[in-house]
Design a protein around this motif. Sequence first.
Motif, mmCIF file in Angstrom:
data_model
loop_
_atom_site.group_PDB
_atom_site.id
_atom_site.type_symbol
_atom_site.label_atom_id
_atom_site.label_comp_id
_atom_site.label_asym_id
_atom_site.label_seq_id
_atom_site.Cartn_x
_atom_site.Cartn_y
_atom_site.Cartn_z
ATOM 1 N N ILE A 2 15.072 3.491 -4.756
ATOM 2 C CA ILE A 2 14.358 2.415 -5.437
ATOM 3 C C ILE A 2 13.305 1.822 -4.511
ATOM 4 N N HIS A 3 13.692 1.597 -3.270
ATOM 5 C CA HIS A 3 12.759 1.005 -2.318
ATOM 6 C C HIS A 3 11.572 1.942 -2.063
ATOM 7 N N ASP A 4 11.822 3.238 -1.968
ATOM 8 C CA ASP A 4 10.733 4.206 -1.796
ATOM 9 C C ASP A 4 9.783 4.183 -2.991
ATOM 10 N N LYS A 5 10.328 4.071 -4.189
ATOM 11 C CA LYS A 5 9.481 4.030 -5.383
ATOM 12 C C LYS A 5 8.634 2.763 -5.416
ATOM 13 N N ILE A 6 9.219 1.638 -5.032
ATOM 14 C CA ILE A 6 8.442 0.391 -4.977
ATOM 15 C C ILE A 6 7.347 0.523 -3.916
ATOM 16 N N PHE A 7 7.687 1.117 -2.789
ATOM 17 C CA PHE A 7 6.710 1.316 -1.719
ATOM 18 C C PHE A 7 5.562 2.205 -2.208
ATOM 19 N N ASN A 8 5.889 3.310 -2.875
ATOM 20 C CA ASN A 8 4.844 4.196 -3.404
ATOM 21 C C ASN A 8 4.000 3.488 -4.457
ATOM 22 N N ASN A 31 2.341 -7.383 0.669
ATOM 23 C CA ASN A 31 3.599 -6.881 0.106
ATOM 24 C C ASN A 31 4.076 -5.635 0.861
ATOM 25 N N MET A 32 3.139 -4.773 1.251
ATOM 26 C CA MET A 32 3.513 -3.572 1.998
ATOM 27 C C MET A 32 4.111 -3.953 3.356
ATOM 28 N N VAL A 33 3.500 -4.919 4.027
ATOM 29 C CA VAL A 33 4.044 -5.386 5.309
ATOM 30 C C VAL A 33 5.436 -5.982 5.097
ATOM 31 N N PHE A 34 5.606 -6.720 4.027
ATOM 32 C CA PHE A 34 6.915 -7.292 3.686
ATOM 33 C C PHE A 34 7.937 -6.176 3.467
ATOM 34 N N ILE A 89 11.472 -5.219 5.293
ATOM 35 C CA ILE A 89 12.735 -4.944 4.602
ATOM 36 C C ILE A 89 13.352 -3.646 5.134
ATOM 37 N N ASP A 90 12.531 -2.624 5.359
ATOM 38 C CA ASP A 90 13.045 -1.372 5.932
ATOM 39 C C ASP A 90 13.621 -1.600 7.329
ATOM 40 N N TYR A 91 12.936 -2.413 8.126
ATOM 41 C CA TYR A 91 13.427 -2.723 9.467
ATOM 42 C C TYR A 91 14.782 -3.429 9.378
ATOM 43 N N ARG A 92 14.904 -4.396 8.464
ATOM 44 C CA ARG A 92 16.174 -5.089 8.267
ATOM 45 C C ARG A 92 17.274 -4.114 7.854
ATOM 46 N N LEU A 146 15.820 -9.743 -1.072
ATOM 47 C CA LEU A 146 14.478 -9.470 -0.545
ATOM 48 C C LEU A 146 13.835 -8.281 -1.253
ATOM 49 N N SER A 147 14.615 -7.261 -1.541
ATOM 50 C CA SER A 147 14.072 -6.090 -2.243
ATOM 51 C C SER A 147 13.630 -6.454 -3.657
ATOM 52 N N LEU A 148 14.431 -7.257 -4.334
ATOM 53 C CA LEU A 148 14.044 -7.703 -5.680
ATOM 54 C C LEU A 148 12.786 -8.569 -5.618
ATOM 55 N N PHE A 149 12.676 -9.394 -4.600
ATOM 56 C CA PHE A 149 11.472 -10.217 -4.427
ATOM 57 C C PHE A 149 10.253 -9.329 -4.197
ATOM 58 N N SER A 150 10.413 -8.275 -3.418
ATOM 59 C CA SER A 150 9.318 -7.333 -3.180
ATOM 60 C C SER A 150 8.893 -6.652 -4.481
#
Length: 166
Positions: free
Chosen positions: A65-71, A104-107, A111-114, A146-150
């Motif tokens: 899911i996070h990868d799809k949001i990132f893309n 948003n990308m930096v955010f 999230i990935d770092y966390r 945080l992921s939902l906020f992103s």
Amino acid sequence: MCVILNTIMDKDAIKLLEQINNSLTKINVREESNEMMSDTHKFLDKSDRRVENSLDQIQNTFDRIHDKIFNFNNVLIGAFLVLGTFPNNAPHLKLWTIIFPIINMVFMIYIDYRQMEIHRFAAGEQDWTTDERNEYGNKINKQTTLSLFSLFLSLLCLLYLIIKVM
């Protein structure tokens, strides 16, 4: 005399047979207990494998899911860039608005770092105290928020883009 000896031997034999019977009964009970414990261990091992598999699936789903949001956010950056420069004389968007999807990308990188830090923390699970287990649960809950906020920020960028293009 023979009869008395036979009777004494019969009593001794009966007593010996009773002791053997009692011993066999105890052995059977012990064997049945061992079998039940073995079955219980197999059931618990199977349950542990299911729990571990479920946790892996949750993590894989989160990553997908996070990868799809990132893309999706990367597509938004491209759209903001194109619409901020095209057409040349009157672009649809101001070029500075590209900052929204970039923030948003930096955010999302944060999230990935966390997430990496959460995995690092989880690596020492065998040595955790009760407080550390609770802390881990709190970290997971915050990470989900945080992921939902992103995702919400990405949708806001898309909504802004749609409104500006119309």
